[in-house]
Design a protein around this motif. Structure first.
Motif, short mmCIF file in Angstrom:
data_model
loop_
_atom_site.label_atom_id
_atom_site.label_comp_id
_atom_site.label_asym_id
_atom_site.label_seq_id
_atom_site.Cartn_x
_atom_site.Cartn_y
_atom_site.Cartn_z
N GLU A 101 16.23 82.76 72.97
CA GLU A 101 15.05 82.13 73.18
C GLU A 101 14.86 81.04 72.36
O GLU A 101 14.84 79.85 72.57
N LEU A 102 15.38 81.26 71.00
CA LEU A 102 15.22 80.19 69.98
C LEU A 102 16.06 79.02 70.30
O LEU A 102 15.91 77.74 70.24
N HIS A 103 17.45 79.59 70.42
CA HIS A 103 18.71 78.69 70.83
C HIS A 103 18.35 77.63 72.14
O HIS A 103 19.23 76.78 72.18
N ALA A 104 17.46 78.12 72.86
CA ALA A 104 17.16 77.58 74.07
C ALA A 104 16.21 76.28 73.70
O ALA A 104 15.95 75.51 74.53
N VAL A 105 15.54 76.36 72.39
CA VAL A 105 14.75 75.18 72.22
C VAL A 105 15.63 73.75 72.38
O VAL A 105 16.77 73.76 71.60
N PRO A 106 15.13 72.79 72.88
CA PRO A 106 16.15 71.49 72.92
C PRO A 106 16.17 70.87 71.62
O PRO A 106 15.26 70.88 70.58
N ILE A 107 17.35 70.71 71.17
CA ILE A 107 17.59 70.18 69.79
C ILE A 107 17.03 68.93 69.77
O ILE A 107 17.02 68.33 68.55
N GLU A 108 16.95 68.04 70.67
CA GLU A 108 16.38 66.71 70.51
C GLU A 108 15.08 66.71 69.98
O GLU A 108 14.28 65.75 69.31
N GLU A 109 14.45 67.81 70.33
CA GLU A 109 13.06 68.05 69.72
C GLU A 109 12.83 68.47 68.26
O GLU A 109 11.75 68.33 67.71
N CYS A 110 13.98 68.83 67.73
CA CYS A 110 14.09 69.64 66.26
C CYS A 110 14.27 68.50 65.17
O CYS A 110 15.26 67.76 65.20
N PRO A 111 13.16 68.00 64.47
CA PRO A 111 13.55 67.00 63.16
C PRO A 111 14.17 67.83 62.16
O PRO A 111 14.37 66.86 61.26
N PHE A 112 14.65 68.79 62.04
CA PHE A 112 15.38 69.20 60.97
C PHE A 112 16.91 69.19 61.00
O PHE A 112 17.56 70.28 62.02
#
Length: 243
Positions: A101-112
């Motif tokens: 579930e965590l790895h499915a979060v879109p990377i373009e949404e993550c600022p870190f």
């Protein structure tokens, strides 16, 4: 460490402080009082965790932030045991499902950013500051010095990264689960965009050593069809020695 009156007022005069805890994201104190149970982190890494918790709560369940004052982070006690303490029979499946579930979060949404250039630079800083504990290396790295580990990391650096939103310290101790199965992620100070093997290397080592190969198989089945690169697992497990 001195805390501001704003922080101390949260707990009251009857507060009992315990320092028998240590987290990746800053020194961790447990506070018990009539107002409840809280966890207090402080230092630069606690600031990083505060920023990540605020972002991650839109995607996953995390502890509630009670206060943030300068470099002091106060978190509410979730009240649930970690998978390390609870150790259910299906721990591999639970850990695999949560990480999927965590790895499915879109990377373009993550600022870190926790890609290799960032991690390697941080590893070098820790090496130069004498913060790498070679006595704590895994058995198959026990004959290496911190300098040798760092040199190998530079020489064996993978040519590409399979990027996801990674936890950064994905262990059974950092996943809390309620009786109904609701997971909560904690100790997220190292969260950011990174190779998925950053998480896979750590969790597969922990499951294998503490819960056996059946838990590893359950994890891989629950995590999904992504191919696991054994060479990158070895690399990121070596990188973990620097932290």
């Amino acid at each position: 460490m001195r805390f501001s009156e704003r922080v101390l007022d949260l707990f009251g005069d009857d507060a009992v402080w315990s320092d028998d805890h240590e987290g990746m994201s800053g020194h961790l104190l447990r506070v018990t009082s009539a107002a409840g149970v809280f966890y207090v982190k402080h230092g630069p890494a606690a600031e990083a965790e505060y920023e990540r918790l605020r972002w991650l709560k839109h995607w996953m369940a995390v502890p509630d932030i009670v206060a943030f004052d300068e470099d002091v982070l106060v978190l509410a006690d979730v009240g649930w045991p970690s998978l390390e303490r609870r150790a259910p029979a299906d721990i591999g499946s639970v850990m695999g499902g949560v990480l999927r579930e965590l790895h499915a979060v879109p990377i373009e949404e993550c600022p870190f950013d926790e890609r290799l250039p960032v991690r390697l630079a941080r590893a070098e800083e820790r090496l130069r500051a004498g913060l790498v504990d070679a006595d704590d290396f895994d058995d198959d790295h026990a004959d290496l010095s911190a300098e040798q580990v760092y040199e190998r990391l530079l020489a064996e650096r993978p040519a590409r990264e399979d990027l996801v939103v990674a936890h950064g310290d994905y262990t059974p101790g950092n996943v809390l689960v309620s009786r109904t199965g609701q997971p909560v992620l904690i100790d997220v100070g190292g969260l950011g965009v990174a190779d998925r093997h950053l998480d896979l290397a750590v969790v597969l080592r922990e499951l294998s050593e503490d819960f056996g190969e059946s838990a590893v198989g359950d994890f891989l089945a629950a995590y999904g069809p992504e191919e696991v690169d054994r060479r990158r697992l070895d690399y990121y497990r070596l990188l973990d020695e620097m932290f």
